[in-house]
Design a protein around this motif. Sequence first.
Motif, PDB file in Angstrom:
ATOM      1  N   GLY A 153       0.801  -1.221   0.000  1.00 28.21           N
ATOM      2  CA  GLY A 153       0.000   0.000   0.000  1.00 28.21           C
ATOM      3  C   GLY A 153       0.830   1.265   0.000  1.00 28.21           C
ATOM      4  N   GLN A 154       0.236   2.311   0.522  1.00 23.14           N
ATOM      5  CA  GLN A 154       0.870   3.618   0.448  1.00 23.14           C
ATOM      6  C   GLN A 154       2.130   3.707   1.304  1.00 23.14           C
ATOM      7  N   ASP A 155       2.214   2.830   2.313  1.00 19.16           N
ATOM      8  CA  ASP A 155       3.360   2.881   3.209  1.00 19.16           C
ATOM      9  C   ASP A 155       4.650   2.464   2.505  1.00 19.16           C
TER      10      ASP A 155
ATOM     11  N   THR B 119      -3.886   1.818  -6.378  1.00 14.34           N
ATOM     12  CA  THR B 119      -3.765   2.827  -5.323  1.00 14.34           C
ATOM     13  C   THR B 119      -2.497   3.647  -5.424  1.00 14.34           C
ATOM     14  N   ASN B 123      -0.272  12.029  -2.259  1.00 12.25           N
ATOM     15  CA  ASN B 123      -1.202  12.916  -1.538  1.00 12.25           C
ATOM     16  C   ASN B 123      -2.641  12.419  -1.451  1.00 12.25           C
ATOM     17  N   GLY B 124      -2.809  11.228  -0.915  1.00 13.51           N
ATOM     18  CA  GLY B 124      -4.170  10.720  -0.789  1.00 13.51           C
ATOM     19  C   GLY B 124      -4.891  10.694  -2.111  1.00 13.51           C
ATOM     20  N   VAL B 126      -5.526   8.336  -4.076  1.00 17.62           N
ATOM     21  CA  VAL B 126      -6.426   7.210  -4.279  1.00 17.62           C
ATOM     22  C   VAL B 126      -7.817   7.550  -3.791  1.00 17.62           C
ATOM     23  N   ASP B 155      -3.892   2.926   4.325  1.00 23.78           N
ATOM     24  CA  ASP B 155      -5.035   2.911   3.428  1.00 23.78           C
ATOM     25  C   ASP B 155      -6.328   2.541   4.159  1.00 23.78           C
TER      26      ASP B 155
END
Lengths: 319, 319
Positions: A153-155, B119, B123-124, B126, B155
């Motif tokens: 994910g974003q991490d 995703t 900057n958020g 998604v 997420d």
Amino acid sequence: MGGRMTGNATKQILNGDSRMVASLMSLIEDGDPKVKAVLKSIYPHTGKAYVIGVTGAAGTGKSSLIDRMTAEYRQRKKKVGILAVDPSSLFSTGALLGDRIRMRDHFVDDGVFIRSFATRGSNGGVSAAVREGIHLLDAAGKQVIFVETIGVGQDQLEIATLAHMVVVVLTPQMGDEVQGMKAGLAEIADILVVNKADLLGADETVQQLEALFADEDFHIVATSAIKNQQIDVLVECIEQHRKESVGNGKYQSKRLHLCRQELLSLLREKVFAELAKKIADGSLETQVKLIAERQIDPYSAVDQIAKRIGMKQSAVQAK
Amino acid sequence: MGGRMTGNATKQILNGDSRMVASLMSLIEDGDPKVKAVLKSIYPHTGKAYVIGVTGAAGTGKSSLIDRMTAEYRQRKKKVGILAVDPSSLFSTGALLGDRIRMRDHFVDDGVFIRSFATRGSNGGVSAAVREGIHLLDAAGKQVIFVETIGVGQDQLEIATLAHMVVVVLTPQMGDEVQGMKAGLAEIADILVVNKADLLGADETVQQLEALFADEDFHIVATSAIKNQQIDVLVECIEQHRKESVGNGKYQSKRLHLCRQELLSLLREKVFAELAKKIADGSLETQVKLIAERQIDPYSAVDQIAKRIGMKQSAVQAK
């Protein structure tokens, strides 16, 4: 924390006092602003540690590998810090904690500092906290710092904004999956480790990776953390990568990159805080209600708020 | 997209044209700014769909469950949209895609629209993209929209800022782990599903959950997506939750919450863009170098930049 306490804390950190490191780590994890003064005063003494990101899917043996590499670095008389970033998952299995417990041999060694960070928190708060943790360990004299993250994910990509180099841990069980990971690995990894090399298929996985990255100068190392095999080779490989990157200037530009990312992250944090103050007058809620009633669309509402904030600001500054 | 094209696209969306929905979804995923004009013009026609977040660990059968629920809603003559958010993982196994393929029965049904979102993005991005996707489906006449996410890391909690209600999917294999998940589940879930209820231990898991949440009014439903069992019960439970929440005002405050989150997200995006413009003059790099050389700490550097930005801004505005 008053001026005198800050001074004492700074002195103890620079002396490598593990208890002070631990108590400041707790303040960092809680997002306590008191720690900022200490971070400022230790900062001139940082920049000596080499930060190694270790990432990979759950179950690849990242923690065991770090455990073994730590032992190898301790033999080489290096002081080691470990920051393990636990993803905040509803569905955590507790396996991470189990992994940590295996590291307990190092708990009694004053040359090693181990800490888990929970990744809960807003606005990239985890990366900010990890950066602060790295500065603490660096100032406390740790020469090698491992940052362990799980690659989802974003991490996942943030590790490249935190570490001087990234080790990605794979296993033979992944088999043909590695094909699909080529772009992702190329983007993030400096060294690929095929851990659990005692399992069937390890040679094939290494060969697959070598074929996949034939055109690039990846280091690929097969290890078995559990059997303590090839760990010295991996550490030698890391050290070789470090020397090469210092020689060809990549380390220096990576250093700038990490500083830039930290500065941008702090800047965003500050701008967010300013924004929150500016819209705290209730006018946000007015727009929210209009949006919910479909009397305005959110894109136009943002433009209106932005305009209002800008105007207000100039009015204040005109005084 | 010119004014006339925007007008045509808007008309086609409002007519429920799947091909236009699909092509605008692609623009959204690419972050193409051209789509904003259409989103603005369709916005007054949105706010009718009910958005159901479905989250859970990998392998719990979320996609199959959505597949079955979609069939049930189609029997009830409801039009359904599905947005599946794939976490960008280096270590993706392709399982998600496989799940999607199982949904292909619905691909030939014009009352169902299915889309996967990657995703990746800063900057958020998604959540922003998913929100835009929801607006499109909503305006195109979908009455129920499922948003599928995997429950890990940063997420995970965003689903609560996107959906009117959240269904968390568990399995009997989780056993005693559910104890440790209590706080997380209480925070996020409206309905708990124990899927794979055909497996051993399902009854015990349901009992454990019931005991764990004895004081709360959680709905807990055991289903088997693969055997198509209890899906009607789950859908009935969702509908009951929806009615209750409309009756007691929770739905209305959730609607405001979602609008607020979207507005804040757009506002942050705008403020970031402004910031990027302001620091594009090279003064950031000057500070970065000073930080790398440890001549200044990053916390002080941020204060300096903030001050400079503020001053410059007022000078420009004074003209």
